[in-house]
Design a protein around this motif. Structure first.
Motif, short mmCIF file in Angstrom:
data_model
loop_
_atom_site.label_atom_id
_atom_site.label_comp_id
_atom_site.label_asym_id
_atom_site.label_seq_id
_atom_site.Cartn_x
_atom_site.Cartn_y
_atom_site.Cartn_z
N LYS A 14 0.83 -1.19 0.00
CA LYS A 14 0.00 0.00 0.00
C LYS A 14 0.88 1.25 0.00
O LYS A 14 0.63 2.20 -0.74
CB LYS A 14 -0.85 -0.04 1.28
CG LYS A 14 -2.21 0.52 1.19
CD LYS A 14 -3.02 0.15 2.40
CE LYS A 14 -2.94 1.18 3.48
NZ LYS A 14 -3.96 1.08 4.51
N CYS A 48 -8.94 1.83 -9.49
CA CYS A 48 -10.32 2.07 -9.05
C CYS A 48 -11.28 1.11 -9.74
O CYS A 48 -12.22 0.61 -9.12
CB CYS A 48 -10.73 3.52 -9.32
SG CYS A 48 -9.93 4.69 -8.22
N THR A 51 -10.84 -2.30 -8.08
CA THR A 51 -11.34 -2.36 -6.71
C THR A 51 -12.77 -1.86 -6.57
O THR A 51 -13.32 -1.86 -5.47
CB THR A 51 -10.43 -1.54 -5.77
OG1 THR A 51 -10.38 -0.18 -6.23
CG2 THR A 51 -9.03 -2.13 -5.71
N THR A 53 -14.02 1.17 -6.70
CA THR A 53 -14.10 2.31 -5.80
C THR A 53 -13.90 3.59 -6.60
O THR A 53 -13.55 3.56 -7.77
CB THR A 53 -13.00 2.27 -4.71
OG1 THR A 53 -11.72 2.27 -5.36
CG2 THR A 53 -13.14 1.07 -3.82
N PHE A 58 -10.15 5.33 -2.89
CA PHE A 58 -8.93 4.55 -3.08
C PHE A 58 -7.71 5.28 -2.51
O PHE A 58 -6.92 4.69 -1.79
CB PHE A 58 -8.72 4.22 -4.56
CG PHE A 58 -7.59 3.27 -4.78
CD1 PHE A 58 -7.73 1.93 -4.51
CD2 PHE A 58 -6.36 3.73 -5.21
CE1 PHE A 58 -6.67 1.05 -4.68
CE2 PHE A 58 -5.30 2.87 -5.40
CZ PHE A 58 -5.45 1.52 -5.13
#
Length: 66
Positions: A14, A48, A51, A53, A58
């Motif tokens: 991350k 995005c 995922t 989102t 994000f």
């Protein structure tokens, strides 16, 4: 080099993703070269999509606990 037809982000943390995004933003701001912000936006758009989102959600996720 044929093995690098697709790049995987599975091994990136991350923190690494956030650093890449912030580095592209910083470089764009300091060089005024749109290629850097275009690449940043392309990466964000794809992540995005993967995922399911929004960009804000994000990026906030990446920034949390960093």
């Amino acid at each position: 080099m044929e093995l690098i037809d697709q790049i995987s982000i599975n091994a990136l943390s991350k923190r690494d993703l956030l650093l890449i995004i912030k580095a592209l933003e910083y470089t764009n701001e300091n060089t005024k070269l749109n290629e850097f912000i275009d690449l940043r936006n392309s990466i964000i758009k794809e992540l995005c999509f993967l995922t399911n989102t929004t960009e804000d959600v994000f990026v906030n996720y990446l920034e949390s606990n960093n």
